[in-house]
Enzyme design. Structure first.
Site, PDB file in Angstrom:
ATOM      1  N   LEU A 132     -48.545  -8.452  31.310  1.00 47.98           N
ATOM      2  CA  LEU A 132     -49.954  -8.871  31.341  1.00 47.98           C
ATOM      3  C   LEU A 132     -50.112 -10.388  31.414  1.00 47.98           C
ATOM      4  O   LEU A 132     -49.331 -11.136  30.844  1.00 47.98           O
ATOM      5  CB  LEU A 132     -50.669  -8.348  30.087  1.00 47.98           C
ATOM      6  CG  LEU A 132     -50.639  -6.829  29.910  1.00 47.98           C
ATOM      7  CD1 LEU A 132     -51.401  -6.440  28.648  1.00 47.98           C
ATOM      8  CD2 LEU A 132     -51.206  -6.101  31.123  1.00 47.98           C
ATOM      9  N   HIS A 153     -55.303  -9.818  33.850  1.00 47.40           N
ATOM     10  CA  HIS A 153     -55.489  -8.527  33.167  1.00 47.40           C
ATOM     11  C   HIS A 153     -56.451  -8.680  31.980  1.00 47.40           C
ATOM     12  O   HIS A 153     -57.284  -7.807  31.718  1.00 47.40           O
ATOM     13  CB  HIS A 153     -54.156  -8.000  32.634  1.00 47.40           C
ATOM     14  CG  HIS A 153     -53.137  -7.710  33.676  1.00 47.40           C
ATOM     15  ND1 HIS A 153     -51.990  -8.442  33.816  1.00 47.40           N
ATOM     16  CD2 HIS A 153     -53.095  -6.751  34.637  1.00 47.40           C
ATOM     17  CE1 HIS A 153     -51.265  -7.957  34.812  1.00 47.40           C
ATOM     18  NE2 HIS A 153     -51.915  -6.929  35.335  1.00 47.40           N
ATOM     19  N   GLY A 178     -59.018  -5.816  39.704  1.00 52.11           N
ATOM     20  CA  GLY A 178     -59.115  -7.215  40.099  1.00 52.11           C
ATOM     21  C   GLY A 178     -59.280  -7.375  41.605  1.00 52.11           C
ATOM     22  O   GLY A 178     -58.688  -6.632  42.398  1.00 52.11           O
ATOM     23  N   ASP A 220     -56.198  -7.876  44.193  1.00 52.66           N
ATOM     24  CA  ASP A 220     -55.735  -6.777  45.048  1.00 52.66           C
ATOM     25  C   ASP A 220     -56.967  -6.152  45.694  1.00 52.66           C
ATOM     26  O   ASP A 220     -57.348  -5.024  45.376  1.00 52.66           O
ATOM     27  CB  ASP A 220     -54.952  -5.752  44.218  1.00 52.66           C
ATOM     28  CG  ASP A 220     -53.682  -6.353  43.641  1.00 52.66           C
ATOM     29  OD1 ASP A 220     -52.855  -6.846  44.419  1.00 52.66           O
ATOM     30  OD2 ASP A 220     -53.522  -6.351  42.411  1.00 52.66           O
ATOM     31  N   ARG A 255     -45.756 -10.901  39.312  1.00 57.52           N
ATOM     32  CA  ARG A 255     -44.538 -11.263  40.052  1.00 57.52           C
ATOM     33  C   ARG A 255     -44.288 -12.780  40.069  1.00 57.52           C
ATOM     34  O   ARG A 255     -43.202 -13.204  40.453  1.00 57.52           O
ATOM     35  CB  ARG A 255     -44.606 -10.741  41.488  1.00 57.52           C
ATOM     36  CG  ARG A 255     -44.521  -9.227  41.581  1.00 57.52           C
ATOM     37  CD  ARG A 255     -44.572  -8.758  43.021  1.00 57.52           C
ATOM     38  NE  ARG A 255     -44.405  -7.325  43.150  1.00 57.52           N
ATOM     39  CZ  ARG A 255     -45.384  -6.436  43.091  1.00 57.52           C
ATOM     40  NH1 ARG A 255     -46.618  -6.845  42.871  1.00 57.52           N
ATOM     41  NH2 ARG A 255     -45.131  -5.145  43.235  1.00 57.52           N
TER      42      ARG A 255
HETATM   43  O1  PAF Z   1     -52.893  -3.092  40.177  1.00 61.68           O
HETATM   44  C1  PAF Z   1     -52.016  -2.507  39.514  1.00 61.68           C
HETATM   45  O2  PAF Z   1     -51.477  -3.031  38.544  1.00 61.68           O
HETATM   46  C2  PAF Z   1     -51.603  -1.105  39.911  1.00 61.68           C
HETATM   47  O3  PAF Z   1     -51.611  -0.950  41.289  1.00 61.68           O
HETATM   48  C3  PAF Z   1     -52.434  -0.008  39.219  1.00 61.68           C
HETATM   49  C4  PAF Z   1     -53.903  -0.084  39.619  1.00 61.68           C
HETATM   50  C5  PAF Z   1     -52.313  -0.139  37.717  1.00 61.68           C
HETATM   51  C6  PAF Z   1     -51.914   1.370  39.624  1.00 61.68           C
HETATM   52  O4  PAF Z   1     -50.586   1.537  39.279  1.00 61.68           O
END
Ligand code: PAF
Length: 289
Positions: free
Chosen positions: A40, A44, A154, A157, A194
């Site tokens: 996290l 997040h 978020g 993505d 990452r």
């Molecule tokens: O964005 C992410 O961390 C992942 O793609 C999710 C939405 C938790 C699904 O595994």
């Protein structure tokens, strides 16, 4: 373990999650879900902050979903630290953590896939075969398991957010999908789990992705130079800045991700670029000026 973390229930099985959330639902309390793969960061925590502000109860999930990793190496390199994650969630007023093992999510004989065509097939869909089917399958399961009123995703993505919204609409899943703006470092780098894999030299180059994208987005919005010139020029600039490979720098419609040649409707500029073994993605809004 910190005092706050000791108070956060960590559930591993779907039945436990159902049993814990049922009394809340019966009492008329609203539930906000924050699905994550752990490791996290402040992005997040921004999702969790919205869930805590909007809902009576906030549930976070941590599940490193093997079905959405198209490369084995990416899965094995994915950072994991449940102790730290648990402490952060507890400190940010999460009510419950659901952190199942792989066997609890995909028991032997698991044979179902949820897929969304169209919006899954462009951008990441072209470079990460099967990725979005893995995402939609696990998100659909998490929504059915936790039955939240709202779920938080978020804009980092953005394509994932679009695909999930379409799935929820198409399958009549009774949940509101709430988008949350990308959280960035002071130098513009979008937060991502990452990023910890970047070497110091790569970390110094990484913010140039956002900088180049911002400059190209301004020129696209201005409308004087065609996208067919600006986008290849942007790719070249990223290459000169030190990105080892650029998968795409592309303009798409903000609502249905149709590829665009000019900004004649609300649009977003998307990029995916590599620094060694680490792949960064980012996107920003482009509004015609
Ligand atoms: O964005 C992410 O961390 C992942 O793609 C999710 C939405 C938790 C699904 O595994």
């Amino acid at each position: 373990m910190s005092a706050a973390a000791a108070l956060l229930p960590i559930l591993r099985r779907v039945e436990e999650l159902r049993a814990a959330t049922l009394p809340w639902r019966r009492a008329g309390q609203t539930i906000g879900l924050v699905p994550t793969m752990g490791a996290l960061h402040a992005g997040h925590l921004a999702l969790l902050g919205r869930a805590v502000a909007d809902c009576d109860r906030a549930v976070a999930t941590i599940f490193v979903n093997p079905k959405q990793f198209d490369r084995k190496e990416d899965l094995s390199r994915y950072p994991r630290d449940e102790t730290r994650d648990t402490r952060l969630l507890a400190e940010h007023r999460c009510d419950l953590l659901f952190a199942p093992q792989v066997e609890a999510m995909y028991p032997p004989g698991f044979a179902s896939t949820v897929g969304v065509t169209g919006v899954s097939d462009v951008l990441e869909g072209l470079y990460r075969p099967g990725h979005f089917n893995g995402v939609t399958t696990v998100v659909c399961k998490l929504l059915l398991q936790a039955q939240p009123d709202r779920a938080y995703f978020g804009e980092k993505d953005y394509q994932q957010l679009t695909v999930v919204k379409r799935m929820v609409r198409d399958l009549d899943i009774p949940v509101e999908i709430v988008p949350v703006a990308t959280v960035r470092e002071a130098d513009g780098l979008a937060l991502s789990s990452r990023n910890v894999n970047l070497t110091p030299a790569q970390r110094a180059v990484a913010p140039l992705l956002h900088r180049v994208m911002t400059e190209i987005a301004e020129e696209l919005a201005d409308g004087q130079t065609p996208a067919t010139l600006l986008l290849p020029e942007g790719q070249q600039r990223l290459g000169s800045a030190g990105f080892t490979k650029i998968d795409y720098l592309a303009l798409h419609a903000a609502d249905d991700l149709t590829p665009l040649l000019r900004v004649d409707r609300p649009a977003r500029l998307f990029a995916a670029a590599w620094l060694g073994k680490t792949r960064l993605i980012d996107n920003i809004a482009v509004e015609s000026s």
